[in-house]
Scaffold this active site. Structure first.
Site, PDB file in Angstrom:
ATOM      1  N   SER A  55       0.819  -1.216   0.000  1.00 31.12           N
ATOM      2  CA  SER A  55       0.000   0.000   0.000  1.00 31.12           C
ATOM      3  C   SER A  55       0.853   1.268   0.000  1.00 31.12           C
ATOM      4  O   SER A  55       0.353   2.350  -0.303  1.00 31.12           O
ATOM      5  CB  SER A  55      -0.936   0.016   1.215  1.00 31.12           C
ATOM      6  OG  SER A  55      -1.845  -1.051   1.175  1.00 31.12           O
ATOM      7  N   GLY A 236      -4.438  -1.927  -0.740  1.00 28.73           N
ATOM      8  CA  GLY A 236      -3.641  -1.639  -1.923  1.00 28.73           C
ATOM      9  C   GLY A 236      -3.396  -0.155  -2.075  1.00 28.73           C
ATOM     10  O   GLY A 236      -3.998   0.671  -1.381  1.00 28.73           O
ATOM     11  N   GLY A 238      -2.889   3.641  -4.276  1.00 29.76           N
ATOM     12  CA  GLY A 238      -3.474   4.409  -5.359  1.00 29.76           C
ATOM     13  C   GLY A 238      -4.812   5.051  -5.017  1.00 29.76           C
ATOM     14  O   GLY A 238      -5.316   4.956  -3.899  1.00 29.76           O
ATOM     15  N   CYS A 264      -9.261  -1.810   3.879  1.00 29.98           N
ATOM     16  CA  CYS A 264      -8.480  -0.688   3.349  1.00 29.98           C
ATOM     17  C   CYS A 264      -8.947  -0.307   1.942  1.00 29.98           C
ATOM     18  O   CYS A 264     -10.017   0.252   1.779  1.00 29.98           O
ATOM     19  CB  CYS A 264      -6.985  -1.029   3.397  1.00 29.98           C
ATOM     20  SG  CYS A 264      -5.923   0.431   3.386  1.00 29.98           S
ATOM     21  N   PHE A 265      -8.175  -0.603   0.899  1.00 34.36           N
ATOM     22  CA  PHE A 265      -8.607  -0.305  -0.462  1.00 34.36           C
ATOM     23  C   PHE A 265      -9.916  -1.016  -0.755  1.00 34.36           C
ATOM     24  O   PHE A 265     -10.788  -0.495  -1.447  1.00 34.36           O
ATOM     25  CB  PHE A 265      -7.516  -0.738  -1.447  1.00 34.36           C
ATOM     26  CG  PHE A 265      -7.563  -0.037  -2.782  1.00 34.36           C
ATOM     27  CD1 PHE A 265      -7.361   1.324  -2.870  1.00 34.36           C
ATOM     28  CD2 PHE A 265      -7.770  -0.749  -3.946  1.00 34.36           C
ATOM     29  CE1 PHE A 265      -7.384   1.981  -4.101  1.00 34.36           C
ATOM     30  CE2 PHE A 265      -7.794  -0.112  -5.180  1.00 34.36           C
ATOM     31  CZ  PHE A 265      -7.601   1.256  -5.261  1.00 34.36           C
ATOM     32  N   GLN A 268     -12.818   1.053   0.279  1.00 37.66           N
ATOM     33  CA  GLN A 268     -13.100   2.113  -0.682  1.00 37.66           C
ATOM     34  C   GLN A 268     -13.786   1.551  -1.931  1.00 37.66           C
ATOM     35  O   GLN A 268     -14.677   2.192  -2.503  1.00 37.66           O
ATOM     36  CB  GLN A 268     -11.796   2.825  -1.047  1.00 37.66           C
ATOM     37  CG  GLN A 268     -11.152   3.522   0.144  1.00 37.66           C
ATOM     38  CD  GLN A 268      -9.670   3.805  -0.053  1.00 37.66           C
ATOM     39  OE1 GLN A 268      -9.132   3.652  -1.158  1.00 37.66           O
ATOM     40  NE2 GLN A 268      -8.995   4.207   1.015  1.00 37.66           N
ATOM     41  N   GLY A 308      -4.700   7.090   2.457  1.00 40.86           N
ATOM     42  CA  GLY A 308      -4.735   8.511   2.157  1.00 40.86           C
ATOM     43  C   GLY A 308      -6.039   8.951   1.529  1.00 40.86           C
ATOM     44  O   GLY A 308      -6.234  10.135   1.268  1.00 40.86           O
ATOM     45  N   PHE A 309      -6.939   7.979   1.263  1.00 40.16           N
ATOM     46  CA  PHE A 309      -8.250   8.253   0.702  1.00 40.16           C
ATOM     47  C   PHE A 309      -9.310   7.679   1.631  1.00 40.16           C
ATOM     48  O   PHE A 309      -9.025   6.804   2.450  1.00 40.16           O
ATOM     49  CB  PHE A 309      -8.386   7.625  -0.692  1.00 40.16           C
ATOM     50  CG  PHE A 309      -7.487   8.240  -1.724  1.00 40.16           C
ATOM     51  CD1 PHE A 309      -7.935   9.245  -2.562  1.00 40.16           C
ATOM     52  CD2 PHE A 309      -6.173   7.808  -1.867  1.00 40.16           C
ATOM     53  CE1 PHE A 309      -7.101   9.818  -3.517  1.00 40.16           C
ATOM     54  CE2 PHE A 309      -5.329   8.363  -2.819  1.00 40.16           C
ATOM     55  CZ  PHE A 309      -5.796   9.378  -3.643  1.00 40.16           C
ATOM     56  N   HIS A 354      -6.402  -2.180   9.136  1.00 44.38           N
ATOM     57  CA  HIS A 354      -5.738  -3.468   8.926  1.00 44.38           C
ATOM     58  C   HIS A 354      -5.912  -4.383  10.128  1.00 44.38           C
ATOM     59  O   HIS A 354      -5.151  -4.316  11.092  1.00 44.38           O
ATOM     60  CB  HIS A 354      -4.242  -3.244   8.667  1.00 44.38           C
ATOM     61  CG  HIS A 354      -3.943  -2.638   7.339  1.00 44.38           C
ATOM     62  ND1 HIS A 354      -3.479  -3.374   6.274  1.00 44.38           N
ATOM     63  CD2 HIS A 354      -4.066  -1.364   6.893  1.00 44.38           C
ATOM     64  CE1 HIS A 354      -3.316  -2.578   5.220  1.00 44.38           C
ATOM     65  NE2 HIS A 354      -3.672  -1.353   5.581  1.00 44.38           N
ATOM     66  N   GLU A 356      -5.230  -7.467  10.388  1.00 42.16           N
ATOM     67  CA  GLU A 356      -4.265  -8.572  10.486  1.00 42.16           C
ATOM     68  C   GLU A 356      -3.140  -8.289  11.478  1.00 42.16           C
ATOM     69  O   GLU A 356      -2.348  -9.174  11.801  1.00 42.16           O
ATOM     70  CB  GLU A 356      -3.679  -8.890   9.102  1.00 42.16           C
ATOM     71  CG  GLU A 356      -2.600  -7.958   8.610  1.00 42.16           C
ATOM     72  CD  GLU A 356      -3.109  -6.591   8.183  1.00 42.16           C
ATOM     73  OE1 GLU A 356      -2.314  -5.647   8.146  1.00 42.16           O
ATOM     74  OE2 GLU A 356      -4.313  -6.472   7.891  1.00 42.16           O
TER      75      GLU A 356
END
Length: 385
Positions: A55, A236, A238, A264-265, A268, A308-309, A354, A356
């Site tokens: 990430s 991830g 981006g 996380c990603f 989103q 960051g998003f 996260h 984990e």
């Protein structure tokens, strides 16, 4: 990024932010130049897991803890096969690591993998600057023949921004692989790799789940070819606004009603699949000490973050979506950022952090149990039908 690994200890280095702020220090790791988005991590431990978290692809990580490298680098704690950060910023690197598990110094590992870093920087001042001005592009330059400040700043401003970056396919596995269940196999999960950390399928395997890790480019047919009891979407890098393929894939999974879990990603992606927007945070959440409330239980957890998003979903009401009712299940107590979503009419949920615990606290490990319970419930209902 250009690098050399010879004799970095006393080589001068310069960090240049896109707004013109400059910090000077010494080379740490490889010598050369590198570019990325400047972000800060508040974790006092777990730097090896941070460095190898996909990430962090295309990000220059500033460590707020002043002493870094104290336990060296071992061969067990990496979350992937390589370091993914594009640069590393520390204040006081350890001169001698102290751990029976250490195999080499952090400086040596960074140099061996060609990661350009800088030490001797006032990371407290740099972090405060990023909190006030926001995450921004940055360059680290080191060597005995540094460019002039104007040239360095121009190069930083030519580097790509994180907004609009489509990066998950760059870090994901190219070939599918299987992490077998530990002990008796209870479930099969198709895990879509958008930048997955190694500990995540391990946590599922601990619970009797056979995990089929699939590339980010996996199709619906690829997912259902493994006959999954559940589908997982990983963390991830981006901008989630670019992730049209994962969003379409998730919508197909939701239409079929297969139990779904995202982190996380993946959170989103679920947000976008449900029709919510996403936006870039000013400086993001990164570290292993972020307080989050599980609104379904009222419990407060200390959690590990790297994002960051965030998802733009209403906190004060249940929302109607193409897949039924949805609500915000978790919220960050520092700034009320959405940290989790759940559907009320289909078996799907996600969190922005996260669970984990690599590195980080174990407060959120129950989420993997929640996923297994969801799969068990759907399986039993299917058998009764």
């Amino acid at each position: 990024m250009t690098t050399s690994t010879r004799g970095a200890t006393r080589v001068p280095a310069v960090l240049v932010l896109e707004d013109g702020r400059i910090f000077r220090g010494r080379a740490y790791g490889a010598v050369g130049e590198t570019f990325g988005e400047a972000v800060f991590s508040t974790g006092m431990t777990g730097y090896q897991e941070t460095l190898t978290d996909p990430s962090y692809h295309r990000q220059v990580v500033v460590m707020t803890a002043p002493h870094v490298g104290n336990t060296g680098v071992n061969d067990e704690d990496a979350e992937s096969a390589r370091i993914w950060v594009s640069g590393y910023v520390v204040r006081d690197p350890a001169r001698v690591p102290s751990s029976w598990r250490s195999r080499r110094t952090l400086d040596e590992e960074l140099a061996a993998q060609g990661v350009v870093g800088i030490s001797g920087v006032d990371t407290r001042a740099l972090t405060r600057h990023l909190r006030e001005r926001g995450a921004m592009r940055v360059g680290i330059f080191s060597g005995n023949a540094l460019p002039d400040e104007g040239t360095m700043l121009a190069e930083v401003r030519q580097a790509p921004e994180m907004t609009g970056a489509d990066l998950s396919a760059e870090v994901a596995t190219k070939e599918a692989y299987v992490v077998p269940a530990q002990g008796e196999k209870k479930f099969t999960v198709a895990a879509v790799d958008l930048g997955i950390k190694g500990m995540t399928p391990y946590r599922m395997a601990e619970r009797g789940i056979e995990v089929h890790v699939l590339p980010a480019t996996a199709t619906v047919d690829d997912v259902y070819a493994v006959n999954p009891d559940g589908v997982f979407f990983s963390n991830g890098p981006g901008d989630p606004a670019t992730a049209d393929h994962p969003v379409a894939l998730m919508r197909a999974v939701l239409e079929r009603g297969t139990p779904l879990f995202g982190i996380c990603f993946g959170n989103q992606i679920l947000g976008r699949a449900l029709g919510f927007g996403t936006y870039k945070l000013k400086y993001g959440h990164r570290g292993i000490n972020q307080p989050v409330q599980d609104r379904t239980t009222g419990k407060v957890e200390v959690t590990a973050h790297n994002h960051g998003f965030a998802v733009d979903a209403p906190l004060d009401k249940v929302s109607d979506t193409p897949f039924g009712r949805a609500e915000v299940s978790h919220v960050c107590l520092n700034d009320n950022v959405v940290e989790g979503l759940q559907l009320l009419d289909k078996p799907a949920f996600s969190v922005q952090y996260h669970p984990e615990a690599a590195a980080g606290p174990h407060d959120a490990a129950y989420l993997f149990d929640r996923f297994t319970s969801l799969m068990s419930t759907v399986l039993m209902e299917g058998q009764r039908a």
